[in-house]
Scaffold this active site. Sequence first.
Site, PDB file in Angstrom:
ATOM      1  CB  THR A  75       0.436   5.464  -2.334  1.00  0.00           C
ATOM      2  OG1 THR A  75       1.217   5.106  -1.181  1.00  0.00           O
ATOM      3  CG2 THR A  75      -0.907   4.756  -2.251  1.00  0.00           C
ATOM      4  CE  LYS A  76       5.787   8.538   0.432  1.00  0.00           C
ATOM      5  NZ  LYS A  76       6.066   9.998   0.516  1.00  0.00           N
ATOM      6  CG  MET A  87      -1.865   1.132   1.354  1.00  0.00           C
ATOM      7  SD  MET A  87      -3.214   0.788   2.522  1.00  0.00           S
ATOM      8  CE  MET A  87      -2.329   0.277   4.008  1.00  0.00           C
ATOM      9  CE1 TYR A  88       5.062   5.683   3.034  1.00  0.00           C
ATOM     10  CE2 TYR A  88       6.889   4.207   2.501  1.00  0.00           C
ATOM     11  CZ  TYR A  88       6.426   5.457   2.881  1.00  0.00           C
ATOM     12  OH  TYR A  88       7.320   6.475   3.112  1.00  0.00           O
ATOM     13  N   GLY A  89       4.206   1.444  -0.739  1.00  0.00           N
ATOM     14  CA  GLY A  89       5.074   1.482  -1.900  1.00  0.00           C
ATOM     15  C   GLY A  89       4.349   1.843  -3.185  1.00  0.00           C
TER      16      GLY A  89
END
Length: 241
Positions: free
Chosen positions: A163-164, A159-161
């Site tokens: 979106t980044k 999720m974090y990766g």
Amino acid sequence: MSDLPLKDRVALVTGASRGIGAALAVELARLGAHLVLIARTQGGLEETDDAIRAAAGRGATLLPMDLQRQEKELDMVGPSIVERFGRLDILVHNAGALNKLTPVAHIEPRDWAEVVAVNLTAAWRLIRTCDPPLRASDAGRAVFVTTGRVPRPRAYWGMYGATKAGMEHLVQTWAQEVEKTPLRVNLADPGVVATKMRATAFPGEDPATLPQPEDIAPALAALCMPAETRHGERIEVAARG
């Protein structure tokens, strides 16, 4: 004071209530810039303002704002800064949301919406609202803080990766679109730094063994300088010392 490299320049920093954003804000102020600070918590912004006053002898402009929920307010940030100060020279989007580390198949819609809003949608809205004044500056500089999870995916960080990664694509596209202007746009990967987000992801880690936000701030500030010529790059910045 006249030899300060950022004297009379106006800088907007998101995620400025603690960690890398707060340390960078202090460093930019020390170099002469007037800071406009965005974060969710008024108290955290006031703490950064106190640090800026101690380092630079003047205060910052504080904008308590939830990047996920206050979209209309975020859309007005660029024009509001120009109306008040007549210019905007530096944008640093440092705010980020990690939420939960979980398998991709277990990501909840509510968590996904929050991380997308802060890491990706807010970047787009900041570009949209800040593009005109940054283009108008004689040395506009935009820096977006990213992560090593983009080139190096890791289980549970999807999720974090993701979106980044979306943010990186958006920023590098924008960089191509403004290539023939004085505006320089870059991505900055600070690597491992002792932040609250890092502590959330690695609770057993001793933060004293890691580079501190103050160690990375000078390298990030260098990307905001009028003399910076790099553009459209993904830069792994090094901690001081």
